[in-house]
Structures are given as C-alpha cells and as structure tokens.
Design a protein around this motif. Structure first.
Motif, PDB file in Angstrom:
ATOM      1  N   UNK A 274       0.844  -1.196   0.000  1.00  0.00           N
ATOM      2  CA  UNK A 274       0.000   0.000   0.000  1.00  0.00           C
ATOM      3  C   UNK A 274       0.874   1.239   0.000  1.00  0.00           C
ATOM      4  N   UNK A 275       0.417   2.249  -0.722  1.00  0.00           N
ATOM      5  CA  UNK A 275       1.140   3.513  -0.773  1.00  0.00           C
ATOM      6  C   UNK A 275       0.270   4.598  -0.164  1.00  0.00           C
TER       7      UNK A 275
ATOM      8  N   UNK B  10       6.460  13.299   2.001  1.00  0.00           N
ATOM      9  CA  UNK B  10       5.025  13.030   2.058  1.00  0.00           C
ATOM     10  C   UNK B  10       4.610  11.705   1.431  1.00  0.00           C
ATOM     11  N   UNK B  11       5.443  10.701   1.603  1.00  0.00           N
ATOM     12  CA  UNK B  11       5.087   9.408   1.036  1.00  0.00           C
ATOM     13  C   UNK B  11       5.576   8.282   1.961  1.00  0.00           C
ATOM     14  N   UNK B  12       4.645   7.380   2.251  1.00  0.00           N
ATOM     15  CA  UNK B  12       4.935   6.261   3.156  1.00  0.00           C
ATOM     16  C   UNK B  12       4.417   4.983   2.503  1.00  0.00           C
ATOM     17  N   UNK B  13       5.184   3.920   2.653  1.00  0.00           N
ATOM     18  CA  UNK B  13       4.727   2.659   2.080  1.00  0.00           C
ATOM     19  C   UNK B  13       4.503   1.608   3.148  1.00  0.00           C
ATOM     20  N   UNK B  14       3.579   0.681   2.855  1.00  0.00           N
ATOM     21  CA  UNK B  14       3.439  -0.514   3.669  1.00  0.00           C
ATOM     22  C   UNK B  14       3.999  -1.634   2.797  1.00  0.00           C
ATOM     23  N   UNK B  15       5.059  -2.265   3.291  1.00  0.00           N
ATOM     24  CA  UNK B  15       5.726  -3.290   2.486  1.00  0.00           C
ATOM     25  C   UNK B  15       5.570  -4.648   3.150  1.00  0.00           C
TER      26      UNK B  15
ATOM     27  N   UNK C 261      -3.764   0.545  -5.147  1.00  0.00           N
ATOM     28  CA  UNK C 261      -2.864   0.349  -4.005  1.00  0.00           C
ATOM     29  C   UNK C 261      -2.667   1.631  -3.196  1.00  0.00           C
ATOM     30  N   UNK C 262      -3.206   2.736  -3.700  1.00  0.00           N
ATOM     31  CA  UNK C 262      -2.850   4.029  -3.115  1.00  0.00           C
ATOM     32  C   UNK C 262      -3.963   4.595  -2.244  1.00  0.00           C
TER      33      UNK C 262
END
Lengths: 252, 252
Positions: free
Chosen positions: A49-50, A88-93, A68-69
């Motif tokens: 998820x982004x 300003x960007x975070x990911x769920x990996x 996904x965003x």
C-alpha cells in the motif's frame, strides 16, 4: 483512489501499530518512508500500500497505482513517520519470507543489537554480492525502521532469514559451508592468513559481548582483523564489511 | 572534594552549555560520559574535571583526584547526561589543540554530517595506525557527544585537527602527500589497482553528495571500491575503513 482524512481511521491505526515489532511479526508487514525506499519496494514487488499526502500527489504520479494508493493528510503522514520532517510518502511493504537454499556466500548475525550496524551490514552484504543473511532470533528486528533506513533499501534486494542459531548451523554444516567466526581471542587466525572455500559463512557477534558459545562451537575458523593495540576493537559493521570485502569473489 | 547539589549552580550551568558546539568552541572543553571514556581521558591527560554522583563515589575511588573532582547529585548528572540511564560519572575534558606535522598516513573528512560515521572513522583510523585526521570546517563537530561515543574513546588517542580544506591541501601538497580522493565516478581507479606511496592522505566526502570540488581538484588519484551494481554506494564509514585497512602499513 481511496481518501482517508481521519487520524482515528481504523486502517491508519492498524498501520501505526507496525511501528512495534509485535505487530510487524503478526502481520508480516512493515513501514517504509520516503521516495527512495518506496521505489525500491516497488522494484522488489514488495509494496502493498502507498500512502501519499494530498498536497503531493502530483510529485508521485509515476509510482501511484490506483488500487494500491490511499490519499491521506499530512497529519496522518506525521503519525506514521519516524522523522521530524517527513517526505510526504509512506509505504506498507511485505516482509521477505523466501528461504533461499542455493547460496554460497552467507552472513550470519549473532545477537547484534544496534539497528544502524545491522542496516549497514545488509547494505555491505549486497554491495559485495553475498547471497543471504541469517539473523539469529536474538538480533534486533531487521524490519525496525532504523535498520531499513541504514540498509538504504538493500533489505529488498538480498535474502534475509531469521532463525535460531542451532538451526542456522545445522543448515550450514549439512551443506558443507566453511563457518568463519569472528572473535578477538589470542589464538584467532588473522583474516590475512585465512583461506576461504567456495562456500562460506561469516559470523559476526554482539557489539559488547561478541559471538555466542553456539557460534564458537560451530566454527571452522576463528578470525580477527590485524590492528593496533591502541584500541580494543572495530565497530562491528566495519569489521564485518572488511571481512566480506576481503573474502568476496574475485578478491585478489 | 567540592560538593555541588543545586541544579542552579553557575558552574553546573556552565558545564551544561558544553552540550552546544558554540560553547565547546569558545572554551575548548567537551563533555564525556561513563567510566570507559573518563578513564581514556585520564590516560590521555585530557581530563579537567570529574563529576561523580555521591551515591557512587566508592565505585570510582581509583580515578578520583581530590582537586579535580566535584561530588554532585543524580539530578545534576541527569542534567549533563545525554542518555536516559546515565552512569553516575561525567567528565569535562579538554580538546586536543596540537597540530602534529610529522605524519605519514592521514585521513581527511570533507563535509561529513553523521556523527556516528565520524566517530566510527576515528575508531578505525586509530585501529589501522593512521597518524592524523584532518576535519574540514563543514564537517560535524568531533566533540559532539555522538562522535565521541562512536569513537569509543579513540578521539583521545589520535591527532585530530579542524581546518579549512584549502589549508589542509596546501599542507599535504607542500609535504608531498599522495592525495587519494574517494568518488564513485566512472573513471575512478579501483582501490585494488591503486599503488600507494609512503605518505598518503585518504579523502572521504559527504554522505549524500560525496567529496567537494576542492578535494577533486587536489586529488592525486580518484578511487572507488569494486562492488555490485545492485546498490549505489557503501556507508561512508565502511568505505573509509576498507580503504584505510587496505592501504595500511604492512598490508599484503
């Protein structure tokens, strides 16, 4: 694209819990922060998820996949971020769960505690073409954000498996690995004198206490780096990287 | 032994200000924390004042000199400490002002920003018998507590001098040093191909941006370490330590 604006949203709370190891272990997910890491996660097919702040969507159009965003507020980014001035960007990996067996050059981390050291060693292992990192259960969690950050994204490009030391050594012994354990004892071999075989594992120990008894018991060789007596030891990320460098394929 | 119990005591306030670079620069003093560093400062003849919590005096009898020691409360230790659970001993140490000229193996830090990296490099330089570290004015202050801590006390045992880069290169050029600058350009020499002279300086650059133009201009050689294309770069403390290791005296 979904939009979430409330800090109280259940999904945001769920992501925020990934700051704790317990929830990372339960879910197999972890947080990553900033464009560089997010791009590496995408490349490695690990991005689940982004989250992008609405103010900045235009800057990330090329990495946004609609399904996904999630578009969020800056307060949500701040809640999930580990830094004072987050990008300003975070990911769920998702965590790597493959346990690659066809390997030749392995690094074993026995009870390392400092996340910066572990991340730096992951980065060096990738740089020097090692195939795999075994991490003992007593070592700091590799999905800790400081590890991920210090790895500069290398965590997405090298096979990393957490296991008990006994199990790690069973695999290495059964597969004819030379087990090279680092320790500053008087009868350790100098690295410069060591002959390495085709398949080897380098074992590094805890910052304060060195390697465990279990590692010493399984050692094919015990090595140290030649140095001045003006200081007790090197930083473990430095020592491990020097040994990986020296034993890497093609070293002359 | 003097005893101070008030957090408002002027001398304690004066020491607390040493947490800021500005006051360290003004006074030539810096704070060190914990028994290990204090003992190294004493050995190096750099300890000016020792502060010990009254509860713990008995543990430090062998390092207490009456006229240098102040007995304080735990609150005062906490005020001066950088850690959450401090050891009950803090030292005020004096900075090294000697500028040693009879040197052969030098490390130059050009605009490094991370205190952990700088401390780790100081530790490695001492371990590999380097004589001197030049620190550019734009590099993080070496008397920053994180640098001191990461150096593991090596800061007391190696000559470290802060200067402008121009002045550093003037000294090195006038004294026939080979100036080995690290940079990941396409036409850099691989470290493995480099022949080093008797007198050389290794130059390391900023974590994000590499070395400055001034360093490139003065380079005798530009070198890089051979590595995989799966990652951009190594951590600078790792890269610098590998190069110091490889070029150290007696390397075969």
């Amino acid at each position: 694209m979904r939009v979430i604006k409330s800090l109280q949203n259940e999904q945001i709370k769920y992501y925020a819990r990934l700051k704790e190891k317990k929830y990372r272990d339960e879910t197999g997910l972890f947080l990553i922060e900033g464009e560089h890491l997010v791009r590496m996660a995408i490349e490695a097919n690990c991005l689940v998820t982004l989250l992008v702040a609405e103010e900045d969507i235009e800057n990330y159009l090329d990495i946004i996949e609609e399904d996904k965003t999630i578009v969020v507020t800056e307060s949500i980014i701040n809640k999930l971020s580990f830094t004072k001035t987050p990008q300003n960007v975070i990911g769920i990996a998702k965590q790597n769960i493959v346990d690659k067996k066809e390997v030749n050059h392995v690094l074993v981390l026995d009870t390392l505690q400092d996340p910066g050291n572990v991340g730096t060693l992951i980065r060096s292992a990738l740089a020097f073409n090692y195939d795999k990192i075994y991490v003992s259960e007593s070592t700091v969690d590799v999905y800790n954000e400081k590890v991920v950050r210090a790895s500069q994204g290398a965590i997405f490009k090298i096979n990393i498996v957490k296991k008990g030391l006994k199990e790690i050594y069973r695999f290495l012994s059964n597969n004819d690995f030379q087990i090279i354990v680092t320790s500053l004892t008087n009868n350790s071999l100098y690295l410069e004198e060591l002959k390495s075989k085709d398949k080897f594992a380098i074992v590094l120990g805890n910052e304060g206490n060195g390697v465990s008894e279990e590692s010493l018991k399984n050692a094919s060789n015990i090595v140290k780096i030649r140095m001045s007596d003006k200081i007790d030891s090197l930083n473990v990320a430095v020592a491990g990287s020097i040994i990986m460098y020296r034993l890497m394929e093609g070293y002359k």
